[in-house]
Design an enzyme around this catalytic site. Structure first.
Site, PDB file in Angstrom:
ATOM      1  N   MET A   1       0.870  -1.201   0.187  1.00  0.00           N
ATOM      2  CA  MET A   1      -0.012   0.237  -0.046  1.00  0.00           C
ATOM      3  C   MET A   1       0.880   1.201   0.070  1.00  0.00           C
ATOM      4  O   MET A   1       0.691   2.182   0.806  1.00  0.00           O
ATOM      5  CB  MET A   1      -0.823  -0.069   1.348  1.00  0.00           C
ATOM      6  CG  MET A   1      -1.711  -1.317   1.273  1.00  0.00           C
ATOM      7  SD  MET A   1      -2.666  -1.361  -0.220  1.00  0.00           S
ATOM      8  CE  MET A   1      -4.069  -0.251   0.333  1.00  0.00           C
ATOM      9  N   ARG A   2       1.673   1.286  -0.973  1.00  0.00           N
ATOM     10  CA  ARG A   2       2.634   2.491  -1.030  1.00  0.00           C
ATOM     11  C   ARG A   2       2.918   2.819  -2.665  1.00  0.00           C
ATOM     12  O   ARG A   2       3.545   1.826  -3.335  1.00  0.00           O
ATOM     13  CB  ARG A   2       4.007   1.985  -0.120  1.00  0.00           C
ATOM     14  CG  ARG A   2       4.863   3.065   0.349  1.00  0.00           C
ATOM     15  CD  ARG A   2       5.752   2.460   1.399  1.00  0.00           C
ATOM     16  NE  ARG A   2       5.113   2.438   2.630  1.00  0.00           N
ATOM     17  CZ  ARG A   2       4.676   3.350   3.597  1.00  0.00           C
ATOM     18  NH1 ARG A   2       4.970   4.713   3.082  1.00  0.00           N
ATOM     19  NH2 ARG A   2       3.975   3.227   4.532  1.00  0.00           N
TER      20      ARG A   2
ATOM     21  N   HIS B   1      -4.054  -5.710  -9.198  1.00  0.00           N
ATOM     22  CA  HIS B   1      -5.139  -4.640  -8.744  1.00  0.00           C
ATOM     23  C   HIS B   1      -6.471  -5.259  -9.026  1.00  0.00           C
ATOM     24  O   HIS B   1      -6.838  -5.734 -10.198  1.00  0.00           O
ATOM     25  CB  HIS B   1      -5.129  -3.328  -9.430  1.00  0.00           C
ATOM     26  CG  HIS B   1      -5.697  -2.054  -8.984  1.00  0.00           C
ATOM     27  ND1 HIS B   1      -5.686  -1.833  -7.872  1.00  0.00           N
ATOM     28  CD2 HIS B   1      -7.043  -1.922  -9.562  1.00  0.00           C
ATOM     29  CE1 HIS B   1      -6.534  -0.874  -7.666  1.00  0.00           C
ATOM     30  NE2 HIS B   1      -7.533  -0.792  -8.831  1.00  0.00           N
TER      31      HIS B   1
HETATM   32  C1  GRF Z   1      -5.391  -7.691  -3.851  1.00  0.00           C
HETATM   33  O1  GRF Z   1      -6.877  -7.703  -3.908  1.00  0.00           O
HETATM   34  C2  GRF Z   1      -4.741  -7.270  -4.693  1.00  0.00           C
HETATM   35  O2  GRF Z   1      -5.368  -6.972  -5.759  1.00  0.00           O
HETATM   36  C3  GRF Z   1      -4.614  -5.687  -3.961  1.00  0.00           C
HETATM   37  O3  GRF Z   1      -4.678  -5.903  -2.463  1.00  0.00           O
HETATM   38  C4  GRF Z   1      -5.044  -7.054  -2.177  1.00  0.00           C
HETATM   39  C5  GRF Z   1      -4.004  -7.881  -1.413  1.00  0.00           C
HETATM   40  O4  GRF Z   1      -4.572  -9.054  -0.849  1.00  0.00           O
HETATM   41  N1  GRF Z   1      -3.593  -4.843  -4.660  1.00  0.00           N
HETATM   42  P1  GRF Z   1      -3.493  -9.905  -0.186  1.00  0.00           P
HETATM   43  O5  GRF Z   1      -2.663  -9.437   0.977  1.00  0.00           O
HETATM   44  O6  GRF Z   1      -2.640 -10.742  -1.153  1.00  0.00           O
HETATM   45  O7  GRF Z   1      -4.181 -11.133   0.369  1.00  0.00           O
END
Ligand code: GRF
Length: 183
Positions: free
Chosen positions: A86-87, A105
């Site tokens: 998340m960065r 995504h």
């Molecule tokens: C996933 O849905 C991905 O598409 C998004 O963040 C989520 C991460 O899920 N970027 P996880 O941590 O892999 O379970």
């Protein structure tokens, strides 16, 4: 065999799927920016090395990324898969690993970029939802699209049901695309 590092901030279910689906690459390292990321537990269970580098321990993005790059070099990393990291990446990482970083995504990009993409799609009332694997650039979910997979939303389906279906697709699509890119 190309050496892959996965970056995550949370649960890490995609990280686990990437490890379990490895054929043409080897996952050697997990990088997280949160000490309580469940991805760390998954790494331990699967015997994958992990390093936690919270951004708040560094004075700025550049120093944070310089620390990450020096660890990536230590592990001889060739390629990076972002999986729920998340960065936004900055110049230091993007220049060092130019054209070697991908992301997944949970939307059919270019629609519904950023956070809570599935909720955004449901609220917009679309009947088709999907997943995109794309190259990473300076923008938020703006890089060139590599592959997408979509499905139709059923009438009355809840957001959490849709999320489960998105995850099922992600866990197949992401290792598939990585095996193709790195063969
Ligand atoms: C996933 O849905 C991905 O598409 C998004 O963040 C989520 C991460 O899920 N970027 P996880 O941590 O892999 O379970």
């Amino acid at each position: 065999m190309k050496k892959l590092a996965v970056f995550a901030s949370g649960s890490g279910s995609n990280f686990e799927a990437i490890v379990k689906g490895q054929k043409n690459y080897e996952v050697v390292l997990l990088i997280v920016d949160k000490l309580d990321a469940y991805a760390l537990v998954r790494a331990r269970k699967m015997g994958i090395e992990s390093v936690a580098l919270p951004a708040k321990d560094f004075v700025n993005k550049q120093e944070h990324e310089e620390a990450i790059v020096s660890i990536l070099k230590e592990y001889d990393i060739d390629f990076i898969a972002l999986a729920g990291y998340m960065r936004l990446l900055g110049e230091t990482l993007l220049n060092e690993y130019s054209s070697k970083i991908v992301n997944i995504h949970p939307s059919l990009l270019p629609n519904f970029k950023g956070k809570e993409a599935i909720k955004q799609a449901v609220e917009a009332g679309v009947d088709t939802i999907g997943v995109t694997v794309h190259w990473v650039d300076f923008g938020m979910d703006t890089g060139e699209i590599i592959e997408q997979k979509s499905f139709l939303v059923n009438k009355g389906e809840s957001i959490s049901d849709i999320e489960n279906r998105v995850h099922e697709i992600e866990h197949i699509l992401y290792p598939k695309v990585l095996n193709e890119l790195l063969k």
